[in-house]
Write an enzyme that holds these catalytic residues in place. Structure first.
Site, PDB file in Angstrom:
ATOM      1  N   SER A 145      34.335 -21.712  47.761  1.00 35.07           N
ATOM      2  CA  SER A 145      35.469 -20.795  47.627  1.00 35.07           C
ATOM      3  C   SER A 145      36.185 -21.009  46.303  1.00 35.07           C
ATOM      4  O   SER A 145      36.202 -22.124  45.767  1.00 35.07           O
ATOM      5  CB  SER A 145      36.458 -21.021  48.777  1.00 35.07           C
ATOM      6  OG  SER A 145      37.671 -20.336  48.547  1.00 35.07           O
ATOM      7  N   TYR A 158      42.247 -26.211  53.325  1.00 27.01           N
ATOM      8  CA  TYR A 158      41.051 -25.439  52.976  1.00 27.01           C
ATOM      9  C   TYR A 158      40.590 -25.784  51.560  1.00 27.01           C
ATOM     10  O   TYR A 158      39.403 -26.035  51.329  1.00 27.01           O
ATOM     11  CB  TYR A 158      41.352 -23.950  53.108  1.00 27.01           C
ATOM     12  CG  TYR A 158      40.147 -23.064  52.906  1.00 27.01           C
ATOM     13  CD1 TYR A 158      39.135 -23.005  53.867  1.00 27.01           C
ATOM     14  CD2 TYR A 158      40.009 -22.293  51.760  1.00 27.01           C
ATOM     15  CE1 TYR A 158      38.031 -22.192  53.696  1.00 27.01           C
ATOM     16  CE2 TYR A 158      38.911 -21.473  51.576  1.00 27.01           C
ATOM     17  CZ  TYR A 158      37.916 -21.425  52.534  1.00 27.01           C
ATOM     18  OH  TYR A 158      36.823 -20.621  52.352  1.00 27.01           O
TER      19      TYR A 158
END
Length: 245
Positions: A145, A158
């Protein structure tokens, strides 16, 4: 990549019950690969199996929680007993966690996010590397990501988990550089997925790329003919960046 022939290839896809994993598994099966589809949601796996069969493909469904390390060990053993090798791994499953200040993040949420995004992928590498090395052209692809580099406020768990994942994958890629195994990362960017909807509840999903659009790039990076190794492909930019010497 409709002309890509993956006949006879055996590929594990995690997080295969929806989103990017679902569409990647379907596209890989349509290209001829036998898919070992891993996810927690049995209903989603069954829907995937129906879609794969409708395309004359084949799959083995494996309902399991990636936080169960012993189950991941048993997965590798089962693949060895049945096929003696593995040609590809698409490590797509991910956990968003909770969007909240670092000081408000509950330990159990942090630990679960790390368990799915980091520990499970380490356990998959540990379990599946011997099988991938038995292939004539083993391929492993991990979904990362842009949160690794942006580190936006409230995304600590995250961002940290994906940064740790990238560090593990880069290290592994360097370790196996002299083998036939090729290891890469792919960054989908913002996509029309359930995880994105959870993170950005007010966003108009119709403005985002559909996850099926990522499938051709996943196919390319797990195909036997790919020469890329130790790279990070960004779908939003279309560029690949080499990460290892």
């Amino acid at each position: 990549m409709a002309d890509l022939d993956l006949s006879g290839r055996l590929i594990v896809v995690t997080g295969a019950s929806r989103g990017i994993g679902w569409h990647a598994a379907l596209a890989l099966a349509e290209a001829g690969a036998h898919i070992i589809a891993v996810a927690r949601t049995v209903g989603g796996l069954e829907e995937l199996d129906d879609a794969i069969r409708a395309k004359s493909g084949s799959a083995t469904l494996v309902p399991l929680d990636l936080r169960d390390g012993d189950a991941l060990d048993r997965l590798g053993l089962s693949i060895w007993e049945r096929w003696k090798k593995l040609d590809g791994l698409v490590a797509n499953a991910g956990e968003l966690g909770v969007i909240t200040p670092v000081s408000h993040l509950e330990p159990k949420v942090f630990e679960q996010t790390m368990a799915v995004n980091v520990t499970a992928n380490y356990r998959l590498i540990r379990s599946l590397e011997p099988l991938l090395l038995q292939s004539d052209a083993g391929r492993a692809l991990f979904v990362t990501s842009g949160a690794v580099e942006r580190c936006r406020p409230f995304w600590s768990a995250y961002s940290a988990s994906k940064a740790a994942l990238e560090a593990i994958v880069k290290t592994w890629a360097a370790e196996v550089a002299s083998t036939k195994l090729r290891v890469n990362l792919i960054d989908p960017g913002p996509m029309r997925t359930a995880m994105r909807a959870k993170a950005m509840p007010g966003e108009n999903a119709e403005t985002l790329p559909h996850p099926s659009l990522l499938a051709p790039h996943i196919l390319r990076l797990v195909a036997p003919g790919t020469a890329e190794h130790g790279t990070r492909f960004s779908y939003p930019t279309g560029e690949s960046r080499r990460l290892i010497d």
